[in-house]
Design a protein around this motif. Structure first.
Motif, PDB file in Angstrom:
ATOM      1  N   ASN A 203       1.025  -1.425  -0.005  1.00 21.55           N
ATOM      2  CA  ASN A 203       0.179   0.065  -0.129  1.00 21.55           C
ATOM      3  C   ASN A 203       0.827   1.113   0.231  1.00 21.55           C
ATOM      4  OD1 ASN A 203       0.623  -0.891   2.690  1.00 21.55           O
ATOM      5  ND2 ASN A 203      -0.966   0.367   3.318  1.00 21.55           N
ATOM      6  N   PHE A 204       2.124   1.157  -0.031  1.00 20.41           N
ATOM      7  CA  PHE A 204       3.037   2.338   0.155  1.00 20.41           C
ATOM      8  C   PHE A 204       3.794   2.188  -1.310  1.00 20.41           C
ATOM      9  CE2 PHE A 204       2.702   2.051   4.525  1.00 20.41           C
ATOM     10  CZ  PHE A 204       2.617   3.288   4.885  1.00 20.41           C
ATOM     11  N   VAL A 205       3.640   1.248  -2.265  1.00 17.65           N
ATOM     12  CA  VAL A 205       4.422   1.193  -3.340  1.00 17.65           C
ATOM     13  C   VAL A 205       3.415   1.791  -4.509  1.00 17.65           C
ATOM     14  CG1 VAL A 205       5.097  -0.414  -5.228  1.00 17.65           C
ATOM     15  CG2 VAL A 205       5.375  -0.761  -2.673  1.00 17.65           C
ATOM     16  N   ASN A 214       8.796   5.168 -19.552  1.00 24.45           N
ATOM     17  CA  ASN A 214       9.804   5.286 -18.556  1.00 24.45           C
ATOM     18  C   ASN A 214       9.037   5.010 -16.965  1.00 24.45           C
ATOM     19  OD1 ASN A 214      12.243   5.950 -20.355  1.00 24.45           O
ATOM     20  ND2 ASN A 214      11.095   7.959 -20.361  1.00 24.45           N
ATOM     21  N   LEU A 215       9.621   4.082 -16.471  1.00 18.60           N
ATOM     22  CA  LEU A 215       9.040   3.604 -15.080  1.00 18.60           C
ATOM     23  C   LEU A 215       9.555   4.340 -14.001  1.00 18.60           C
ATOM     24  CD1 LEU A 215       6.753   1.779 -13.810  1.00 18.60           C
ATOM     25  CD2 LEU A 215       8.615  -0.188 -13.688  1.00 18.60           C
ATOM     26  N   THR A 216       8.747   4.987 -13.173  1.00 26.42           N
ATOM     27  CA  THR A 216       9.385   5.386 -11.815  1.00 26.42           C
ATOM     28  C   THR A 216       8.630   4.683 -10.750  1.00 26.42           C
ATOM     29  OG1 THR A 216       9.578   7.830 -12.684  1.00 26.42           O
ATOM     30  CG2 THR A 216       9.299   7.465 -10.135  1.00 26.42           C
ATOM     31  N   THR A 217       9.316   4.317  -9.800  1.00 27.61           N
ATOM     32  CA  THR A 217       8.818   3.327  -8.827  1.00 27.61           C
ATOM     33  C   THR A 217       8.909   4.103  -7.323  1.00 27.61           C
ATOM     34  OG1 THR A 217       9.772   1.296  -9.802  1.00 27.61           O
ATOM     35  CG2 THR A 217       9.145   1.265  -7.350  1.00 27.61           C
ATOM     36  N   ARG A 218       8.060   4.217  -6.881  1.00 25.24           N
ATOM     37  CA  ARG A 218       7.918   4.928  -5.510  1.00 25.24           C
ATOM     38  C   ARG A 218       7.697   4.198  -4.275  1.00 25.24           C
ATOM     39  NH1 ARG A 218       8.183  10.518  -6.605  1.00 25.24           N
ATOM     40  NH2 ARG A 218       7.813  10.974  -8.594  1.00 25.24           N
ATOM     41  N   LEU A 219       8.199   4.371  -3.222  1.00 21.85           N
ATOM     42  CA  LEU A 219       7.766   3.927  -1.923  1.00 21.85           C
ATOM     43  C   LEU A 219       7.461   5.026  -0.942  1.00 21.85           C
ATOM     44  CD1 LEU A 219       7.346   1.375  -0.382  1.00 21.85           C
ATOM     45  CD2 LEU A 219       9.769   1.509   0.735  1.00 21.85           C
ATOM     46  N   GLY A 220       6.350   4.991  -0.592  1.00 20.44           N
ATOM     47  CA  GLY A 220       5.656   6.505   0.232  1.00 20.44           C
ATOM     48  C   GLY A 220       6.101   7.688  -0.620  1.00 20.44           C
ATOM     49  N   CYS A 226      14.277   4.874 -11.279  1.00 18.89           N
ATOM     50  CA  CYS A 226      13.649   5.446 -12.571  1.00 18.89           C
ATOM     51  C   CYS A 226      14.256   4.534 -13.565  1.00 18.89           C
ATOM     52  CB  CYS A 226      13.871   6.887 -12.743  1.00 18.89           C
ATOM     53  SG  CYS A 226      13.300   8.020 -11.551  1.00 18.89           S
ATOM     54  N   ILE A 227      13.365   3.772 -14.287  1.00 16.50           N
ATOM     55  CA  ILE A 227      13.679   2.501 -15.316  1.00 16.50           C
ATOM     56  C   ILE A 227      13.469   3.137 -16.590  1.00 16.50           C
ATOM     57  CG2 ILE A 227      13.633   0.119 -15.823  1.00 16.50           C
ATOM     58  CD1 ILE A 227      12.613  -0.093 -12.688  1.00 16.50           C
ATOM     59  N   ALA A 228      14.062   3.221 -17.505  1.00 22.59           N
ATOM     60  CA  ALA A 228      14.033   3.512 -18.857  1.00 22.59           C
ATOM     61  C   ALA A 228      13.243   2.463 -19.749  1.00 22.59           C
ATOM     62  CB  ALA A 228      15.347   3.850 -19.714  1.00 22.59           C
ATOM     63  N   CYS A 229      12.580   2.959 -20.785  1.00 22.83           N
ATOM     64  CA  CYS A 229      11.651   2.017 -21.387  1.00 22.83           C
ATOM     65  C   CYS A 229      12.829   0.854 -22.106  1.00 22.83           C
ATOM     66  CB  CYS A 229      11.116   2.857 -22.742  1.00 22.83           C
ATOM     67  SG  CYS A 229      10.364   1.606 -23.978  1.00 22.83           S
ATOM     68  N   GLY A 230      12.239  -0.256 -21.842  1.00 24.35           N
ATOM     69  CA  GLY A 230      12.831  -1.383 -22.354  1.00 24.35           C
ATOM     70  C   GLY A 230      13.921  -1.999 -21.307  1.00 24.35           C
ATOM     71  N   GLN A 231      14.276  -1.304 -20.243  1.00 26.82           N
ATOM     72  CA  GLN A 231      15.079  -1.797 -19.464  1.00 26.82           C
ATOM     73  C   GLN A 231      14.359  -2.879 -18.376  1.00 26.82           C
ATOM     74  OE1 GLN A 231      16.872   1.284 -17.073  1.00 26.82           O
ATOM     75  NE2 GLN A 231      19.005   1.136 -18.045  1.00 26.82           N
ATOM     76  N   SER A 232      15.403  -3.766 -17.680  1.00 26.08           N
ATOM     77  CA  SER A 232      14.556  -4.657 -16.847  1.00 26.08           C
ATOM     78  C   SER A 232      14.133  -3.829 -15.424  1.00 26.08           C
ATOM     79  CB  SER A 232      15.566  -5.856 -16.417  1.00 26.08           C
ATOM     80  OG  SER A 232      15.711  -6.597 -17.757  1.00 26.08           O
ATOM     81  N   ALA A 233      13.231  -4.357 -14.808  1.00 23.95           N
ATOM     82  CA  ALA A 233      12.681  -3.652 -13.466  1.00 23.95           C
ATOM     83  C   ALA A 233      13.083  -4.564 -12.378  1.00 23.95           C
ATOM     84  CB  ALA A 233      11.306  -3.340 -13.576  1.00 23.95           C
ATOM     85  N   GLY A 234      12.866  -3.885 -11.080  1.00 26.27           N
ATOM     86  CA  GLY A 234      13.281  -4.930  -9.899  1.00 26.27           C
ATOM     87  C   GLY A 234      12.177  -4.771  -8.905  1.00 26.27           C
ATOM     88  N   TYR A 235      12.207  -5.409  -7.888  1.00 30.58           N
ATOM     89  CA  TYR A 235      11.357  -5.151  -6.783  1.00 30.58           C
ATOM     90  C   TYR A 235      11.349  -3.802  -6.105  1.00 30.58           C
ATOM     91  CZ  TYR A 235      10.153 -10.048  -6.543  1.00 30.58           C
ATOM     92  OH  TYR A 235       9.596 -11.325  -6.554  1.00 30.58           O
ATOM     93  N   PRO A 236      10.361  -3.085  -5.564  1.00 33.04           N
ATOM     94  CA  PRO A 236      10.309  -1.909  -5.242  1.00 33.04           C
ATOM     95  C   PRO A 236      10.876  -1.879  -3.567  1.00 33.04           C
ATOM     96  CG  PRO A 236       8.108  -2.852  -4.881  1.00 33.04           C
ATOM     97  CD  PRO A 236       8.891  -3.874  -5.612  1.00 33.04           C
ATOM     98  N   THR A 237      12.167  -2.303  -3.540  1.00 30.52           N
ATOM     99  CA  THR A 237      12.515  -2.329  -2.348  1.00 30.52           C
ATOM    100  C   THR A 237      13.885  -1.246  -2.212  1.00 30.52           C
ATOM    101  OG1 THR A 237      14.338  -4.050  -2.864  1.00 30.52           O
ATOM    102  CG2 THR A 237      12.293  -4.691  -1.864  1.00 30.52           C
TER     103      THR A 237
ATOM    104  N   VAL B 132       1.686  -1.783 -14.522  1.00 28.65           N
ATOM    105  CA  VAL B 132       0.668  -1.666 -13.601  1.00 28.65           C
ATOM    106  C   VAL B 132       0.817  -0.338 -12.869  1.00 28.65           C
ATOM    107  CG1 VAL B 132       0.745  -4.117 -12.786  1.00 28.65           C
ATOM    108  CG2 VAL B 132       2.257  -2.428 -11.582  1.00 28.65           C
ATOM    109  N   SER B 133      -0.254   0.341 -12.608  1.00 23.51           N
ATOM    110  CA  SER B 133      -0.283   1.411 -11.771  1.00 23.51           C
ATOM    111  C   SER B 133      -1.497   1.451 -10.931  1.00 23.51           C
ATOM    112  CB  SER B 133      -0.141   2.559 -12.698  1.00 23.51           C
ATOM    113  OG  SER B 133      -1.494   2.717 -13.452  1.00 23.51           O
TER     114      SER B 133
END
Lengths: 334, 184
Positions: A203-205, A214-220, A226-237, B132-133
């Motif tokens: 619930n904080f992710v 381009n993907l931005t991952t936020r915690l709180g 910030c992951i560019a298009c096509g780059q592999s992503a990881g866990y939001p830790t 996802v979002s």
């Protein structure tokens, strides 16, 4: 592996269906936890009710597998009854061992259920022979799950100096932290990985993808990658995030998104005296369980026959599409 | 909290996908006759709810959330509201603005493989094959609830069509494979 006993393959399960998948895939034992904060994977929709756990014990036992119940978070003050009840429940339905992290709960279980088997969780962070032997002498623990910070050589030295079995992680999530003592999530969210049983509470992710994918991952309130298009992503830790440091921008300051894979070290681990090989991932899907369990079942059996199995297909399941042998190979893997 | 704010992300993603796939099947397809599709979706959601009531326990409070599902290669949105008293799965035209809590996007084949436990959703996310979002807690709960379903959702749905089960299953499998190639 000829003159060495074949180790147990220990597999994760977050749901009853995953447990059945692991058993059917060839796991010797499956570890899982109750719904709620008593286990270290307290994610929404995950884990077992008492009834589900009881049925799972029967399913596993009927097929020659064991069930290990993880009650491996740390009780907060005034709430120990919840953890004690979880231990009593687990024993009442015939689990084969309880995985404990808290020293008070180890004491409770050793006195209340002296004939039951205690495994010391990785969350206890016991990495020295002195620490492990203390648990053996005081609480009669039968097995220790080692933190992912020792080389194979160090594991061998610990093995030769302790009075219980060793379980070691061989695949899955890995972070560069003192296990059971990480407070990064607590710092950002107020929720404790170790006491509430959840790292990076969902619930904080928040994920945000812009028009260029381009993907931005936020915690709180914090952007952690910030992951560019096509780059592999990881866990939001937090420990796998990128930060601006004095010497470098967008820097994986703790650890990059990567998974542990010790396929090629399996013979060395077994020679070092490891009794049980553990796969991480109670939060992962049945598909992951099916692939990883069958691959490592084949690998262990293959090594036992003197073969060198190829399980390179597991790369597809790794975080960030990368794998490492971490500290098991060398203390300077980064 | 429901909002359209996440929809803007979804909408941007969809526009981007369309722009990058000017010749894709999606853009060549006429708008689907949703009134024809809707009875099928009603049938799917009711048969799943009947066969897997434990799914709602795993969802907990998240059963009241609205999930916007975007098959990126089809000209429609699907909206799932897994309320145990009245679960619904509705199709909407892709140009409609839909209030929702959680958004997930992937090719139809990818989404089907994920639901049917043929692909690992974390790996699909790592590889950027699904996007996802929105409310991540609701998404995680739904993923775990669906993953606890035994067997194949596609086969269950096909079976519920009685004598037509085989052709329905074949059609679904053919469509899934076609969808995967289209976006592969």
């Amino acid at each position: 592996m000829d003159k060495v006993q074949k180790p147990e393959l220990i597999c994760p399960a977050g749901t009853p269906a995953s447990l059945r998948t692991a058993v059917d895939g060839g796991a010797d034992a499956i570890y899982c936890g109750f719904v709620g904060s008593t286990n270290a994977r307290n994610f929404p929709g995950l884990n077992f009710s008492l009834d589900e756990m009881a049925k799972s014990v029967l399913y596993a036992h009927d097929r020659g597998a064991k069930l290990l119940c993880a009650i491996n978070s740390f009780p907060t003050a005034g709430r120990t009854d919840i953890w004690k009840k979880a231990i009593d429940d687990a024993i009442s339905i015939g689990v084969d061992a309880v995985i404990i992290a808290d020293i008070g709960m180890a004491d409770y279980m050793s006195k209340k259920h002296p004939n039951a088997r205690i495994h010391l969780s990785v969350q206890a962070g016991a990495s020295s022979a002195e620490s492990i032997n203390f648990y053996c002498e005081r609480f009669d623990i039968k097995r220790v799950v080692l933190p992912r910070i020792l080389t194979v050589g160090e594991i061998k030295k610990v093995h030769d100096a302790i009075d219980c079995e060793i379980e070691a992680f061989i695949f899955g999530n890995i972070g560069m932290m003192a296990e059971g003592r990480c407070s990064l999530t607590n710092y950002v969210t107020g929720k404790s990985t170790n006491m509430d049983g959840v790292c990076s509470p969902a619930n904080f992710v928040h994920y945000e993808e812009d028009i260029d994918n381009n993907l931005t991952t936020r915690l709180g309130e914090f952007a952690i990658d910030c992951i560019a298009c096509g780059q592999s992503a990881g866990y939001p830790t937090i420990c796998k995030g990128r930060y601006n440091a004095d010497h470098r921008d967008a820097y994986y300051a703790f650890e990059e998104p990567i998974s542990l894979n010790l396929t090629h070290l399996l013979p060395d681990l077994i020679k070092a005296g490891v009794s049980a090989l553990k796969i991480e991932g109670r939060q992962r899907s049945k598909s992951y369980i099916r692939s990883v369990v069958s691959s490592f079942r084949n690998a262990i059996d293959g090594y036992a026959r003197g073969e060198t199995p190829d399980i390179s297909d597991l790369l597809a399941l790794t975080e960030g599409h990368k794998q490492t042998e971490g500290a098991f190979k060398s203390k300077i893997w980064r | 909290m429901k909002s359209n704010s996440h929809f803007s992300n979804a909408s941007f993603g969809k526009q981007k996908a369309n722009k990058n796939k000017a010749n894709s099947l999606k853009n060549l397809l006429p708008p689907l006759p949703l009134f024809v599709l809707q009875p099928l979706l009603n049938h799917i959601v009711s048969s799943v709810a009947k066969k897997h009531p434990e799914l709602f326990d795993r969802l907990g409070d998240n059963a009241n959330k609205v999930f916007l599902i975007d098959p990126s290669d089809l000209p429609l949105f699907l909206v799932l509201q897994p309320n145990p008293l009245n679960p619904t799965l509705k199709a909407y035209n892709q140009n409609e603005i839909i209030e929702h809590d959680t958004y997930i996007c992937g090719t139809f084949a990818t989404l089907m493989q994920m639901i049917d436990a043929q692909s690992d959703s974390d790996a699909l996310f790592f590889n950027r094959e699904i996007r996802v979002s929105g409310d991540s807690e609701a998404m995680v709960a739904l993923r775990n609830a669906l993953d606890d379903m035994e067997g194949s959702l596609a086969k269950d749905v096909a079976k519920s069509f009685g004598p037509l089960s085989k052709p329905v299953l074949l059609a679904m499998q053919k469509f899934s494979k076609g969808s995967g190639k289209e976006n592969g």
